[in-house]
Design a protein around this motif. Structure first.
Motif, mmCIF file in Angstrom:
data_model
loop_
_atom_site.group_PDB
_atom_site.id
_atom_site.type_symbol
_atom_site.label_atom_id
_atom_site.label_comp_id
_atom_site.label_asym_id
_atom_site.label_seq_id
_atom_site.Cartn_x
_atom_site.Cartn_y
_atom_site.Cartn_z
ATOM 1 N N GLU A 153 -6.605 33.462 7.761
ATOM 2 C CA GLU A 153 -5.964 32.272 8.298
ATOM 3 C C GLU A 153 -4.674 32.623 9.031
ATOM 4 O OE1 GLU A 153 -7.509 29.625 8.286
ATOM 5 O OE2 GLU A 153 -8.971 29.808 6.674
ATOM 6 N N HIS A 154 -4.576 32.150 10.273
ATOM 7 C CA HIS A 154 -3.351 32.378 11.045
ATOM 8 C C HIS A 154 -2.214 31.505 10.531
ATOM 9 C CE1 HIS A 154 -0.538 31.662 14.415
ATOM 10 N NE2 HIS A 154 -0.749 32.948 14.667
ATOM 11 N N ASP A 155 -2.542 30.289 10.105
ATOM 12 C CA ASP A 155 -1.533 29.326 9.669
ATOM 13 C C ASP A 155 -1.347 29.417 8.155
ATOM 14 O OD1 ASP A 155 0.199 26.917 10.186
ATOM 15 O OD2 ASP A 155 -1.234 26.052 8.774
ATOM 16 N N LEU A 156 -0.096 29.455 7.706
ATOM 17 C CA LEU A 156 0.193 29.568 6.281
ATOM 18 C C LEU A 156 -0.263 28.323 5.523
ATOM 19 C CD1 LEU A 156 1.540 31.653 4.392
ATOM 20 C CD2 LEU A 156 3.657 30.330 4.591
ATOM 21 N N GLY A 157 -0.233 27.167 6.185
ATOM 22 C CA GLY A 157 -0.703 25.952 5.544
ATOM 23 C C GLY A 157 -2.183 26.019 5.187
ATOM 24 N N ARG A 158 -2.977 26.650 6.028
ATOM 25 C CA ARG A 158 -4.406 26.789 5.750
ATOM 26 C C ARG A 158 -4.646 27.755 4.588
ATOM 27 N NH1 ARG A 158 -7.935 24.737 9.350
ATOM 28 N NH2 ARG A 158 -9.509 26.272 8.731
ATOM 29 N N VAL A 159 -3.763 28.726 4.433
ATOM 30 C CA VAL A 159 -3.854 29.613 3.267
ATOM 31 C C VAL A 159 -3.674 28.799 1.990
ATOM 32 C CG1 VAL A 159 -2.811 31.573 2.062
ATOM 33 C CG2 VAL A 159 -3.045 31.625 4.552
ATOM 34 N N LEU A 160 -2.673 27.935 1.974
ATOM 35 C CA LEU A 160 -2.429 27.112 0.802
ATOM 36 C C LEU A 160 -3.592 26.163 0.534
ATOM 37 C CD1 LEU A 160 -0.504 26.265 -1.451
ATOM 38 C CD2 LEU A 160 0.567 24.675 0.148
ATOM 39 N N ARG A 161 -4.177 25.637 1.595
ATOM 40 C CA ARG A 161 -5.305 24.728 1.409
ATOM 41 C C ARG A 161 -6.516 25.468 0.831
ATOM 42 N NH1 ARG A 161 -4.934 19.783 3.007
ATOM 43 N NH2 ARG A 161 -3.374 20.198 4.621
ATOM 44 N N PHE A 234 -2.721 16.339 -7.733
ATOM 45 C CA PHE A 234 -2.698 15.537 -6.512
ATOM 46 C C PHE A 234 -3.183 16.394 -5.341
ATOM 47 C CE2 PHE A 234 0.858 14.228 -9.238
ATOM 48 C CZ PHE A 234 0.500 12.909 -9.494
ATOM 49 N N PRO A 235 -3.815 15.759 -4.349
ATOM 50 C CA PRO A 235 -4.226 16.504 -3.154
ATOM 51 C C PRO A 235 -3.018 16.892 -2.312
ATOM 52 C CG PRO A 235 -4.675 14.172 -2.866
ATOM 53 C CD PRO A 235 -4.237 14.340 -4.294
ATOM 54 N N LEU A 236 -3.156 17.961 -1.570
ATOM 55 C CA LEU A 236 -2.087 18.378 -0.675
ATOM 56 C C LEU A 236 -1.921 17.371 0.462
ATOM 57 C CD1 LEU A 236 -2.832 22.214 -0.358
ATOM 58 C CD2 LEU A 236 -0.890 21.153 -1.529
ATOM 59 N N THR A 343 5.711 14.951 2.126
ATOM 60 C CA THR A 343 5.021 14.584 0.889
ATOM 61 C C THR A 343 3.951 13.520 1.105
ATOM 62 O OG1 THR A 343 6.747 12.970 0.410
ATOM 63 C CG2 THR A 343 7.000 15.161 -0.559
ATOM 64 N N THR A 344 3.543 13.330 2.369
ATOM 65 C CA THR A 344 2.480 12.363 2.636
ATOM 66 C C THR A 344 1.153 12.952 2.203
ATOM 67 O OG1 THR A 344 3.700 11.561 4.550
ATOM 68 C CG2 THR A 344 1.342 10.990 4.427
ATOM 69 N N HIS A 345 0.426 12.240 1.362
ATOM 70 C CA HIS A 345 -0.818 12.753 0.825
ATOM 71 C C HIS A 345 -1.992 12.192 1.603
ATOM 72 C CE1 HIS A 345 1.955 13.417 -2.491
ATOM 73 N NE2 HIS A 345 1.114 14.359 -2.896
ATOM 74 N N ARG A 346 -3.134 12.931 1.472
ATOM 75 C CA ARG A 346 -4.351 12.478 2.117
ATOM 76 C C ARG A 346 -4.825 11.179 1.490
ATOM 77 N NH1 ARG A 346 -6.345 18.169 1.756
ATOM 78 N NH2 ARG A 346 -7.311 17.531 -0.173
#
Length: 346
Positions: A153-161, A234-236, A343-346
């Motif tokens: 994953e190029h994006d760090l957020g996608r790593v966390l997901r 909780f979901p990310l 902190t906005t959740h899905r």
């Protein structure tokens, strides 16, 4: 072949207990004094049976102790394979250690890893709810996912997901294989950190303690922003933009840890001062990552004379990279940000 699992080793060898029992029966049936009703005969018979019983109990205890020691060695070897950061990663000196809350055990619920990728050095530090062998499976599932996602994953957020999905999948499998009400309450605090080639720091924090930045003789928290919720309950949020936290310059260190470090108490109930320990560690120069880690662990063990009540992991990264060949001036580390993460959740 047919789904029947054979034990790798019997819990207790049967040879010696059988011999003890045969000896007692033989004595009772064949020895003339054992069949007499006199007081002396009864005392002798009782003494023989007591000796046989004592020997059997001692033998069983020794066998159980050997099995326990073997299980601890296997568990320790398993965790040493799971937690395996090298001492140097892309110019960064690495030192890490973990203390388990289980007395005499080396297995805990803390996880950490450092990986050099084309996107920069990526680091994860996490804390699984609970400790001991039950938490080791969750640790392995998350680290396996991180080791792949950090490269893919190029994006760090996608790593966390990806870590979030790995945890959900692992908990579903646990609930299916071993129904347990506590599985629904499982959560993991996680901090993922990216150190780019120029030293820029980008962080995503899910309920984990913020690291400390060591620069010269100063020690400060990398950020004071509100973290995201831990993984699990909780979901990310939809937006997972990594937070920029300045630069890690040459000679500076960042110290990641689990909350068991700062929550450790002494016999009087006083909390351990991690920042104070780090300030003492950087008074003498130069200091290495190993020296910083050794100072923290020594102070922790001295503070918690009876042993820690929670798992503790400490990871030290020190920038030992050579200066870039270009003549451009490098910036200084940015001050700790106070802007909260979304902190906005899905």
């Amino acid at each position: 072949m047919f789904g029947i699992r054979r034990p790798l080793r019997r819990a207790l060898p049967l040879g010696l207990p059988t011999a003890w029992g045969a000896l007692a029966i033989t004595y009772k049936l064949s020895c003339p004094s054992a069949r007499q009703d006199g007081l002396l005969a009864r005392i002798v018979t009782s003494a023989v049976l007591f000796a046989v019983g004592t020997g059997l109990v001692l033998h069983m205890r020794q066998a159980l102790v050997r099995e326990l020691e073997q299980a601890r060695r296997v568990a320790g070897a398993a965790q040493s394979v799971v937690l395996r950061p090298p001492p140097r990663v892309d110019g960064l000196n690495v030192a890490a250690a973990q203390l388990s809350a289980d007395r005499g055990a080396s297995v805990g619920g803390d996880l950490y890893e450092v990986i050099a990728t084309e996107h920069g050095v990526r680091v994860v530090m996490g804390d699984v709810r609970g400790h001991g062998l039950p938490a080791l499976g969750t640790v392995a599932a998350l680290l396996g996912s991180f080791r792949e996602a950090a490269h893919d994953e190029h994006d760090l957020g996608r790593v966390l997901r990806r870590l979030e999905r790995a945890l959900e999948r692992h908990l579903r499998e646990r609930a299916r294989d071993t129904p347990d009400a506590t599985v629904a309450e499982e959560f993991v605090t996680v901090l993922v950190l990216e150190i780019r080639e120029d030293g820029e720091l980008h962080v995503l924090n899910c309920g984990h303690p913020w690291p400390y930045l060591l620069s010269g003789t100063s020690v400060r928290v990398l950020s004071r922003a509100d973290p995201l919720p831990p993984l699990g309950p909780f979901p990310l949020p939809v937006d997972l933009s990594p937070m920029p936290c300045g630069r890690l310059l040459r000679g500076e260190s960042v110290v990641l840890f689990t909350d068991g470090a700062e929550d450790a108490r002494d016999t009087r109930g006083r909390f351990f001062s991690l920042s104070g320990t780090l300030e003492k560690a950087v008074r003498d120069h130069p200091v290495t990552a190993q020296q910083i880690l050794r100072a923290v662990l020594t102070a922790l063990l001295r503070h918690t004379a009876a042993g820690p009540t929670d798992d503790i992991a400490v990871l030290v990264l020190r920038n030992g990279r050579l200066p870039a060949p270009t003549s451009g001036a490098r910036g200084t580390a940015r001050p700790a940000t106070t802007h909260p993460q979304p902190t906005t959740h899905r």
